[in-house]
Design a protein around this motif. Structure first.
Motif, PDB file in Angstrom:
ATOM      1  N   ASN A 124     117.410 -73.761  30.080  1.00  9.05           N
ATOM      2  CA  ASN A 124     117.199 -73.700  28.473  1.00  9.05           C
ATOM      3  C   ASN A 124     118.209 -74.204  27.792  1.00  9.05           C
ATOM      4  N   VAL A 125     118.518 -75.373  28.088  1.00 12.99           N
ATOM      5  CA  VAL A 125     119.610 -76.177  27.231  1.00 12.99           C
ATOM      6  C   VAL A 125     119.139 -77.195  26.286  1.00 12.99           C
ATOM      7  N   TRP A 126     119.293 -77.521  25.219  1.00 14.82           N
ATOM      8  CA  TRP A 126     118.987 -78.610  24.306  1.00 14.82           C
ATOM      9  C   TRP A 126     120.017 -79.512  23.952  1.00 14.82           C
ATOM     10  N   ILE A 127     119.909 -80.826  24.451  1.00 12.68           N
ATOM     11  CA  ILE A 127     121.120 -81.657  24.057  1.00 12.68           C
ATOM     12  C   ILE A 127     120.442 -82.725  23.076  1.00 12.68           C
ATOM     13  N   ASP A 141     123.948 -71.675  30.502  1.00  8.99           N
ATOM     14  CA  ASP A 141     122.467 -71.363  29.941  1.00  8.99           C
ATOM     15  C   ASP A 141     122.622 -71.023  28.403  1.00  8.99           C
ATOM     16  N   GLY A 142     121.231 -71.499  27.923  1.00 12.82           N
ATOM     17  CA  GLY A 142     121.023 -71.209  26.603  1.00 12.82           C
ATOM     18  C   GLY A 142     122.179 -72.078  25.518  1.00 12.82           C
ATOM     19  N   VAL A 143     122.416 -73.148  25.855  1.00 14.02           N
ATOM     20  CA  VAL A 143     123.477 -73.849  25.088  1.00 14.02           C
ATOM     21  C   VAL A 143     122.630 -74.836  24.213  1.00 14.02           C
ATOM     22  N   LYS A 144     123.092 -75.108  22.850  1.00 17.73           N
ATOM     23  CA  LYS A 144     122.604 -75.808  22.060  1.00 17.73           C
ATOM     24  C   LYS A 144     123.628 -77.136  21.660  1.00 17.73           C
ATOM     25  N   ILE A 145     123.384 -78.398  22.115  1.00 21.44           N
ATOM     26  CA  ILE A 145     124.506 -79.379  22.013  1.00 21.44           C
ATOM     27  C   ILE A 145     123.911 -80.168  20.911  1.00 21.44           C
ATOM     28  N   LEU A 146     124.493 -80.418  19.507  1.00 22.42           N
ATOM     29  CA  LEU A 146     124.150 -81.193  18.452  1.00 22.42           C
ATOM     30  C   LEU A 146     124.064 -82.596  18.748  1.00 22.42           C
ATOM     31  N   GLU A 147     123.190 -83.404  17.866  1.00 23.12           N
ATOM     32  CA  GLU A 147     123.421 -84.768  17.841  1.00 23.12           C
ATOM     33  C   GLU A 147     124.563 -85.434  17.819  1.00 23.12           C
ATOM     34  N   GLY A 148     124.912 -86.483  18.616  1.00 22.45           N
ATOM     35  CA  GLY A 148     125.969 -87.128  18.562  1.00 22.45           C
ATOM     36  C   GLY A 148     127.594 -86.521  19.144  1.00 22.45           C
ATOM     37  N   ALA A 149     127.286 -85.453  19.718  1.00 25.32           N
ATOM     38  CA  ALA A 149     128.424 -84.679  20.174  1.00 25.32           C
ATOM     39  C   ALA A 149     129.005 -85.359  21.392  1.00 25.32           C
ATOM     40  N   GLY A 158     130.276 -72.393  27.341  1.00 29.63           N
ATOM     41  CA  GLY A 158     129.748 -70.898  27.623  1.00 29.63           C
ATOM     42  C   GLY A 158     128.499 -70.634  27.138  1.00 29.63           C
ATOM     43  N   VAL A 159     127.908 -69.693  27.775  1.00 34.58           N
ATOM     44  CA  VAL A 159     126.479 -69.015  27.433  1.00 34.58           C
ATOM     45  C   VAL A 159     126.045 -69.031  26.030  1.00 34.58           C
ATOM     46  N   GLY A 160     125.135 -69.574  25.428  1.00 33.94           N
ATOM     47  CA  GLY A 160     124.671 -69.506  24.285  1.00 33.94           C
ATOM     48  C   GLY A 160     125.706 -70.102  23.040  1.00 33.94           C
ATOM     49  N   TRP A 178     117.044 -66.772  19.960  1.00 31.70           N
ATOM     50  CA  TRP A 178     116.692 -68.166  20.336  1.00 31.70           C
ATOM     51  C   TRP A 178     116.771 -68.188  22.008  1.00 31.70           C
ATOM     52  N   GLU A 179     115.501 -68.853  22.413  1.00 29.96           N
ATOM     53  CA  GLU A 179     115.268 -69.014  23.911  1.00 29.96           C
ATOM     54  C   GLU A 179     115.615 -70.282  24.388  1.00 29.96           C
ATOM     55  N   GLY A 180     116.057 -71.195  23.663  1.00 28.29           N
ATOM     56  CA  GLY A 180     116.354 -72.612  24.511  1.00 28.29           C
ATOM     57  C   GLY A 180     115.098 -73.435  24.187  1.00 28.29           C
ATOM     58  N   PHE A 181     115.105 -74.454  25.117  1.00 28.13           N
ATOM     59  CA  PHE A 181     114.030 -75.407  25.142  1.00 28.13           C
ATOM     60  C   PHE A 181     113.075 -74.811  26.218  1.00 28.13           C
TER      61      PHE A 181
END
Length: 192
Positions: A124-127, A141-149, A158-160, A178-181
């Motif tokens: 459940n990760v969004w890159i 798990d459950g991480v969101k990596i924003l654009e251009g990082a 870490g988680v979340g 937020w449940e991720g992707f």
């Protein structure tokens, strides 16, 4: 004579994976797709970069040989967007340049133009678009990596967490609910 039937954009495997005919996948014997994964056009997956081991561990001068280890493993309902590059991380170990496996969990979205050289990406990760994950990065798990990082080599996310910046750092948490992707709907919408 009947006209030749046109081929679709995607090849669908027995396990429901949809792989674009315009993607470049090297070393297919070292790549595992968990099922219902989508790989879009112009994606490069380097399965040929697999771990090497000395041919005889008792002989110090022996040349390394490729072993049949998994180089890239991608979980179920993951989505690899156009122009992304996935390659296993490498390191020098006991005088031998060796590749470690790249493991991607279930329900992972990799945005367009990303470069992934991480050791592990959880579920459940969004890159976001254009993100770069350096060597041996571990994303929980459950991480969101924003654009251009640009996530530096060896970083553990870490988680979340929400990650952004160049170099990337944790800028927040994804928040409750937020449940991720969820790749099921995107997989259904991808047609061949």
């Amino acid at each position: 004579m009947a006209p030749k039937q046109s081929k679709g954009e995607y090849i669908e495997t027995d396990t429901g994976n949809k792989v674009s005919r315009r993607s470049l996948i090297s070393g297919t014997q070292n790549i595992i797709l968990g099922g219902r994964t989508v790989i879009q056009a112009d994606v490069i997956i380097r399965g040929d970069l697999s771990r090497t081991l000395p041919s005889n561990p008792t002989t110090s001068g022996s040349a390394p040989v490729a072993s049949n280890h998994v180089a890239v493993a991608i979980g179920r309902y993951s989505f690899i967007s156009t122009g992304s590059i996935l390659r296993p991380p490498a390191k020098l170990h006991r005088g031998v340049y060796s590749y470690l496996p790249l493991k991607i969990g279930d329900n992972v979205f990799v945005g367009p133009g990303c470069i992934i050289e991480a050791a592990s990406i959880g579920n459940n990760v969004w890159i976001g678009q254009g993100a770069v994950l350096g060597k041996l990065v571990i994303v929980k798990d459950g991480v969101k990596i924003l654009e251009g990082a640009v996530v530096p080599a060896g970083m553990v996310v870490g988680v979340g967490s929400v990650v952004a910046g160049k170099p990337a750092r944790v800028v927040g948490e994804v928040g409750v609910g937020w449940e991720g992707f969820n790749g099921r709907e995107l997989w259904k919408d991808t047609t061949g």
